[in-house]
Design an enzyme around this catalytic site. Sequence first.
Site, PDB file in Angstrom:
ATOM      1  N   HIS A  38      -8.546   5.730  -1.322  1.00  0.00           N
ATOM      2  CA  HIS A  38      -8.850   6.898  -1.134  1.00  0.00           C
ATOM      3  C   HIS A  38     -10.169   6.705  -0.442  1.00  0.00           C
ATOM      4  CE1 HIS A  38      -6.621   6.862  -5.108  1.00  0.00           C
ATOM      5  NE2 HIS A  38      -5.951   7.628  -4.295  1.00  0.00           N
ATOM      6  N   GLY A 150      -1.973   8.472   2.669  1.00  0.00           N
ATOM      7  CA  GLY A 150      -1.771   5.987   2.657  1.00  0.00           C
ATOM      8  C   GLY A 150      -1.134   5.527   3.609  1.00  0.00           C
TER       9      GLY A 150
END
Length: 284
Positions: A38, A150
């Site tokens: 993250h 992602g």
Amino acid sequence: MIETVTELAELRARIIEWKRAGLRVGFVPTMGNLHAGHHSLVALARARADRVVASVFVNPTQFGPDEDYARYPRTLQADADGLQAAGCDLLWLPSVETMYPFGPAATVQVRVPGVSGVLEGAHRPGHFDGVATVVARLFNQVQPDVAAFGRKDYQQLAVVRYLVSDLAFPLELLAGETLREGDGLAMSSRNQYLSAQERPRAAEIRRTLEAMRDAARQGRAPAAVEAEAAQRLTAAGFQVDYAALRRPDLGEVRGTAGEESGRVALIAARLGRTRLIDNLEFSV
Ligand code: PAF
């Protein structure tokens, strides 16, 4: 302390202030329990924006009835500290009531057709409707110029790409590389559920993806590549939801002459109580 905002009016005021000053806003949506993966998305957004907002919202509408919504780890203080260290400017922390004023069951739903129904979507019915719904809401709330997701959640990224394109959200999507542990296991909030015995075995997912790539490059038929991967994972103690070889758009590999050479291998499998997903993009 990173600036933390829990009211929509406050968030809007800050975003308007930044936009009036001509600043580009980057956005990283999360469900918290953040790790280096993250943080790398924050860095990616930061490189394309002047201010970065991250949201932490454990979204009830993307969890199935038998899934781990209640047990999903909530680690707010560590998340806030990590976001600040990663260069994030503002933490958007909506409550369920703020996100879904009429309640999660009565929300306007956004459903991306096609890509939502296969693989993850087939095993987790409604999951991507919940993702698309909350992502559309978050985009409306934050009004980002760029948003980072992602590549580990390959199919989610495909769903969000379709959403952005079809609903004409005026933003640029950035795709962050998957970060991995030393043995190749993709970083994930779910890894912490693995027992000490399970943890080393979890890296078999990455090795199987590599074996799928090698077999596809050797010209093996997609069905054989998938069957061998499933057998290999089962032998290693996994319960396999799917081991799939697909085109980049997640369509079936037809093996026809002239088909483009991009491929993606995708796996979802359970080790004990932990469901892991990963993928590998390559060309043949
Ligand atoms: O990838 C996630 O963490 C979630 O699916 C997202 C995109 C934040 C939506 O809840």
